[in-house]
Design a protein around this motif. Structure first.
Motif, PDB file in Angstrom:
ATOM      1  N   CYS A 265     -14.277 -12.865  12.977  1.00 13.54           N
ATOM      2  CA  CYS A 265     -15.189 -13.818  12.658  1.00 13.54           C
ATOM      3  C   CYS A 265     -16.466 -13.662  13.210  1.00 13.54           C
ATOM      4  O   CYS A 265     -16.726 -13.249  14.263  1.00 13.54           O
ATOM      5  CB  CYS A 265     -14.558 -15.089  13.223  1.00 13.54           C
TER       6      CYS A 265
ATOM      7  N   HIS B 231     -19.630 -14.834   8.347  1.00 11.18           N
ATOM      8  CA  HIS B 231     -18.505 -16.139   7.800  1.00 11.18           C
ATOM      9  C   HIS B 231     -18.945 -17.108   8.220  1.00 11.18           C
ATOM     10  O   HIS B 231     -18.892 -18.124   7.398  1.00 11.18           O
ATOM     11  CB  HIS B 231     -17.385 -15.603   8.695  1.00 11.18           C
TER      12      HIS B 231
ATOM     13  N   SER C 274     -25.179 -12.139   2.480  1.00 15.95           N
ATOM     14  CA  SER C 274     -24.460 -13.666   2.419  1.00 15.95           C
ATOM     15  C   SER C 274     -25.565 -14.725   1.893  1.00 15.95           C
ATOM     16  O   SER C 274     -25.247 -15.714   1.234  1.00 15.95           O
ATOM     17  CB  SER C 274     -24.183 -14.144   3.951  1.00 15.95           C
TER      18      SER C 274
END
Ligand code: FAD
Length: 671
Positions: A598, A602, A637
């Motif tokens: 992770c 994320h 992202s």
């Protein structure tokens, strides 16, 4: 119209303002610089300097941390020693270029230009950039090599801008624009292949007949009998010499670092082979000032074992005192002299970093006879060199002893080593304290760079971070330094660093909190990337404490580490959170606690809704830490997030992020 749309519109507006206010803005940036020494009197007129010194080739560099300078000087040296050209090599900061258009047309100029920050020219090249933007140079022929890092949005932008401006000025590029890429770690090979091609092309323009391939010194070396009050024993400038009564500089800069006490140091975590050190410099009795988000430059020196290994490799006599005198009056000394051989190796020269192929090529002339042919062929073969030397993570001494099977390279002249090695440079750290909360201390959060060389069994290590660890251990328990793979003479020259001190200076950075406290901020900083955000949060806590913080915007910090053991400043965050009264939230990505890794990106996804809301309220985004992977993943992202929220393509979302960067709404402090 929501916050993000506003950002785009205001980006256009700000870009226009930046353009119109170029002079003022640059002046502002300059006033914050490391070192402002541009002199533009008539005496340093470039054409006059060329004539006065009978020069027939010009090399100009614009360098931020010394890398462009290093390459420029190497190129100049090669043109001089191999082809007998009379080369003038100068920093654009130190010369007056107004008359460049009057340079005789047979003289070629080679430019070496680094890119710094968001595609900017180095600090010292402000006048140079301005000059190029209006110059008319139809007789000028030039070559151009840029130094940059592909992980940055504006890769090698300063060199590219220079190319555009030189083209518009009607100057003629010889060969191709060379682009060195530090992000891929290929700058050295990029330079070597650019150089090879450029020299080929230059043959068509000037007489480049090879005069000799051997090493020719640029300095006259002489030896001195006795150490005096004027002998440098590691002092970086004359400020600290006994002959100057060890008087510290009043204005601290890159050219005049300040030997600053370390008030406190501790290990933040230790796991096998990994350490992180928190160091606090005490600036209370100095003129040093900083702002939250700035960088500190720390001047390191080499470890005892590495200095000894180097001296053994070249059979050098440590205590010999020497002086250097430039054979060409336009050249500067590489480091302060007179000094001793051991001092130069400990304080002034980089002796542990990766080895360059060109360095091996220069030294091959002095290789032990049995291996000379092999060393020459290795220095010419890019792939074999990469496999035999670079991949093995050798430093110069390791590499040479490996090649000679332990036999000393005693024939290498000391002058040759001085001119072939790079000069030691300061390392930069994002300050982890806040200027309002911690006005008398500067905090540094550094991960210790450590490895063991698989072939030699000796440590491959970061010079500065191991020095900081050595000091930290020594401060807390002098006996505990024994656990380190190397030791440092932390008393420094003439005990100048005794009581735990190191030379530092500040580099002001544009990485800054918004002055309007109501603007929400999104911070992303895994690992030591959290350093400036600790400063940001301490800054905001201080503002609350001093009653300046009505209507404070939301602050989200995305932090990442492996597990609870390497969670930096874990005990501090809850306290900050309670003082910030619910406005501060920390989101932690632990990468090694379950089978599924992770990372911060994320966590960004998980909190997409909140982030989009903050962005629409006009939030600033800050990213700090690893430039190679993390900063790119984070940007991707956020790009996807904007694309989904706005229903626009990824490309358009990317353009929005670009606009945010220009506008200062998306700031990066990555390395
Ligand atoms: P160096 O001696 O410069 O070595 C660099 C690396 O090369 C090390 O990993 C070392 O092990 C390896 N190495 C050494 N010799 C060889 C060899 N022969 N072959 C192959 N590899 C070798 N770092 C932080 O920890 N915290 C921060 O807050 C921080 N902020 C930064 C801010 C900025 C603006 C910049 C530019 C950098 C920042 N850094 C930060 C990184 C920091 O400046 C240093 O690069 C880092 O600490 C390593 O410095 P060093 O002197 O210990 O290592």
């Amino acid at each position: 119209m929501n916050g993000t749309d506003l950002v785009v519109l205001s980006a256009i507006l700000v870009a226009a303002i930046i353009y119109l206010k170029f002079d003022t803005l640059k002046e502002l940036i300059l006033s914050n610089d490391d070192d402002i020494s541009a002199t533009h009197g008539g005496s340093n007129d470039i054409v006059q300097m060329m004539q006065d010194n009978d020069k027939n080739y010009l090399v100009l560099y614009a360098s931020q941390t010394g890398t462009a300078e290093d390459y420029a000087k190497r190129f100049a040296k090669e043109l001089k020693s191999k082809f007998g050209l009379n080369v003038l090599c100068q920093d654009v900061e130190n010369v007056d270029l107004e008359n460049l258009h009057n340079l005789p047309s047979h003289i070629i100029v080679s430019f070496f230009i680094s890119t710094y920050g968001e595609g900017d020219f180095p600090d010292g090249a402000v006048n140079f950039e301005q000059y190029l933007s209006t110059a008319q140079l139809s007789d000028l022929k030039y070559t151009l090599f840029g130094l940059g890092n592909y992980t940055y949005e504006f890769f090698n932008m300063a060199a590219k801008k220079a190319l555009k401006m030189l083209t518009e000025a009607d100057a003629t590029l010889i060969g191709k624009l060379g682009l060195g890429d530090d992000g891929k770690g290929t700058t050295e090979e990029d330079y070597l292949s650019w150089k090879e091609e450029t020299l080929e092309t230059l043959h068509g323009f000037i007489n480049l007949s090879e005069e000799s391939t051997g090493f020719k010194p640029s300095f006259k070396l002489s030896f001195v009998d006795k150490i005096s009050d004027d002998t440098y024993l590691g002092e970086l400038t004359s400020d600290y010499l006994p002959s100057n009564n060890f008087t510290p500089p009043t204005t601290v800069s890159a050219k005049h670092p300040y030997v600053t006490p370390i008030a406190h140091a501790k290990e933040l975590f230790k796991s096998v082979g990994r350490n992180c050190i928190h160091t606090e410099f005490d600036i209370s009795n100095t003129t040093i000032k900083y702002q939250t988000g700035d960088h500190i430059a720390i001047w390191p020196f080499n470890a005892n074992e590495k200095v000894e290994q180097f001296m053994t490799t070249f059979a050098l006599q440590p205590n010999k005192i020497f002086n250097l005198e430039p054979l060409d009056p336009t050249m500067e000394l590489p480091f302060p002299c007179p000094t001793t051989i051991e001092t130069a190796l400990r304080y002034y020269l980089e002796i542990t970093g990766p080895v360059s192929r060109e360095c091996l090529s220069v030294l091959s002339e002095f290789a032990p006879s049995e291996i000379k042919e092999y060393v020459i062929s290795l220095s010419k073969d890019k792939d074999a060199f990469a496999q035999e030397i670079t991949a093995k993570k050798f430093n110069l001494a390791d590499a040479l002893l490996y090649l000679s099977q332990g036999q000393a390279w005693s024939q290498v002249p000391w002058e040759c080593l001085i001119e072939t090695l790079s000069i030691i440079t300061p390392r930069y750290y994002s300050i982890s304290s806040a200027s309002n909360a911690d006005p008398s201390t500067i905090h540094v959060t550094s991960i210790v760079e450590n490895d063991t060389n698989e072939i030699t069994g000796s440590p491959t290590l970061g010079v500065t971070t191991n020095l900081l660890r050595n000091i930290s251990l020594n401060m807390n328990d002098p006996n505990s330094t024994k656990i380190m793979p190397v030791q440092y003479d932390i008393r420094g020259p003439r005990n100048l660093y005794g009581g735990h001190k190191l030379p530092i200076h500040i580099r002001h950075s544009p990485f800054k909190l918004p002055t309007d406290l109501s603007i929400p901020i999104i911070m992303i900083g895994p690992g030591t990337g959290v350093a400036p955000f600790r400063g940001f949060i301490r800054d905001r806590v201080h503002s609350v404490g001093s009653g300046d913080a009505n209507n404070m915007g939301k602050m989200m910090l995305f932090y990442g580490c492996r597990n609870e053991d390497d969670f930096l400043y874990q005990e501090e965050w809850p306290e900050y959170s309670s003082k910030l009264d619910g406005n501060f939230e920390m989101i932690v990505a632990l990468s090694r606690v379950s089978d599924k890794k992770c990372y911060v990106q994320h966590k960004l996804k998980e909190r997409q809704q909140d982030l989009v809301e903050l962005l629409n309220q006009g939030a600033n985004i800050y990213v700090c830490g690893d430039a190679v992977r993390m900063a790119k993943d984070v940007q991707r992202s956020i790009c996807e997030m904007i694309s989904q929220d706005k229903g626009i393509s990824i490309e358009d979302a990317g353009e929005m992020i670009k606009a945010m960067k220009i506008n200062g709404k998306y700031q990066e402090d990555v390395w």
